[in-house]
Design an enzyme around this catalytic site. Structure first.
Site, short mmCIF file in Angstrom:
data_model
loop_
_atom_site.label_atom_id
_atom_site.label_comp_id
_atom_site.label_asym_id
_atom_site.label_seq_id
_atom_site.Cartn_x
_atom_site.Cartn_y
_atom_site.Cartn_z
N ASN A 10 -24.33 -17.55 -16.76
CA ASN A 10 -25.61 -18.18 -17.10
C ASN A 10 -25.31 -19.13 -18.25
OD1 ASN A 10 -28.16 -18.91 -17.87
ND2 ASN A 10 -28.78 -16.89 -18.61
N LYS A 12 -27.22 -21.25 -19.66
CA LYS A 12 -28.36 -21.49 -20.56
C LYS A 12 -28.46 -23.01 -20.81
CE LYS A 12 -27.78 -16.82 -22.20
NZ LYS A 12 -27.97 -15.83 -23.24
N HIS A 94 -35.61 -14.36 -17.44
CA HIS A 94 -34.64 -14.12 -18.53
C HIS A 94 -35.42 -13.86 -19.82
CE1 HIS A 94 -31.47 -14.62 -21.44
NE2 HIS A 94 -30.62 -14.39 -20.45
N GLU A 96 -35.00 -14.89 -22.69
CA GLU A 96 -35.26 -16.10 -23.49
C GLU A 96 -36.49 -16.83 -22.95
OE1 GLU A 96 -31.28 -17.55 -23.05
OE2 GLU A 96 -30.58 -15.90 -24.31
N GLU A 166 -30.57 -6.55 -18.80
CA GLU A 166 -30.01 -7.17 -20.01
C GLU A 166 -30.78 -6.68 -21.24
OE1 GLU A 166 -27.92 -11.12 -18.96
OE2 GLU A 166 -30.01 -11.58 -19.33
N GLY A 172 -25.85 -12.18 -26.63
CA GLY A 172 -25.33 -13.13 -27.61
C GLY A 172 -25.02 -12.53 -28.97
N SER A 212 -23.34 -9.65 -23.80
CA SER A 212 -22.01 -9.65 -24.44
C SER A 212 -20.91 -9.12 -23.52
CB SER A 212 -22.06 -8.88 -25.77
OG SER A 212 -22.95 -9.51 -26.67
#
Ligand code: 13P
Length: 250
Positions: A10, A12, A94, A96, A166, A172, A212
């Site tokens: 991904n 992003k 996602h 985010e 996730e 991250g 991660s």
């Protein structure tokens, strides 16, 4: 039922089309499609065309879509637009997007339904925040997100979806979930699908772990019974690192 593992990058909001082209040039021929696992990348909208033309045996996914087909929705991209250029996967929900752009599980359900109507496979992300994890609410949060995000899909569709568990605290941060936690949560996703949609859907749905994941830890996750792949951010951006992910899972 054997499930083909799926390892997906991904990107992003990273890589211009020229940078995307350089990535695919670097990966050329490395994945043949004959591997036990399927490999792919989710890329920004403007990189999709370059990706489809240069990805070879790598699958290509969008990172978002709108649930409606057309209209006055400035800045949005519809499923028919993705379909026309040959996209086969689309990441939805996602964290985010849920956090910064108010994407809800109800949006996810509508997007998933629309994607299936065009034969594009949704990669549906779910996962809890650090506060929810600390409060012992993981199970409740994951169940609720799944129930609401899969609403209106048939059991057959749910069997074909890819779920990406996730935990937000692992994204991250370098703080990847330990293998037992990741396996337990991916199993929870499968068990929830079983309760809601039956055995067949539960046995065929592919569940990824994300957060991660690196070339150095992907093998441990992939060895777990209920983990059928990984959704990878940072470590999917560089050719060398992507090749190491492939090598570790071949
Ligand atoms: P990282 O692999 O950079 O933690 O990102 C995970 C992720 O959000 C994939 O969708």
């Amino acid at each position: 039922m054997t499930r083909r593992p799926i390892i997906f990058g991904n990107w992003k909001m990273n890589k211009t089309p020229a940078e995307a082209k350089a990535f695919f040039d670097g990966m050329a021929g490395y994945v043949t499609g004959e591997e036990a696992a399927e490999y792919g990348v989710g890329v920004p909208f403007v990189d999709l065309d370059v990706a489809v033309k240069n990805a070879g045996a790598l699958s290509v996914g969008a990172e978002n879509c709108n649930e409606l087909d057309s209209g006055a929705y400035t800045g949005e991209v519809s499923v028919p637009m993705l379909k026309e250029i040959g996209i086969t996967y689309c990441i939805i929900g996602h964290s985010e997007r849920r956090t910064y752009y108010n994407e809800t599980s109800a949006h996810c359900a509508a997007k998933a339904k629309r994607l299936f109507a065009s034969d594009i496979t949704p990669i549906l992300c779910i996962g809890e925040t650090e506060a929810e994890y600390d409060a012992g609410k993981t199970e409740e949060v994951v169940r609720t997100q799944l129930k609401e995000s899969l609403e209106g899909l048939t059991a057959e569709e749910v069997g074909k979806i890819v779920l990406a568990y996730e935990p937000i605290w692992a994204i991250g941060t370098g703080k990847s979930a330990d293998v037992n936690t990741a396996e337990a949560c991916c199993k929870l996703c499968r068990d929830t699908v079983r309760e809601l949609y039956g055995d067949e859907a539960a046995e065929s749905v592919r569940v990824q772990y994300g957060g991660s994941v690196k070339p150095t830890n992907i093998k441990e996750y992939m060895a777990c019974a209920d983990i059928d792949g990984a959704l990878i951010g940072g470590a999917s951006l560089k050719v060398d690192s992507f090749k190491e992910l492939v090598d570790a899972t071949k």
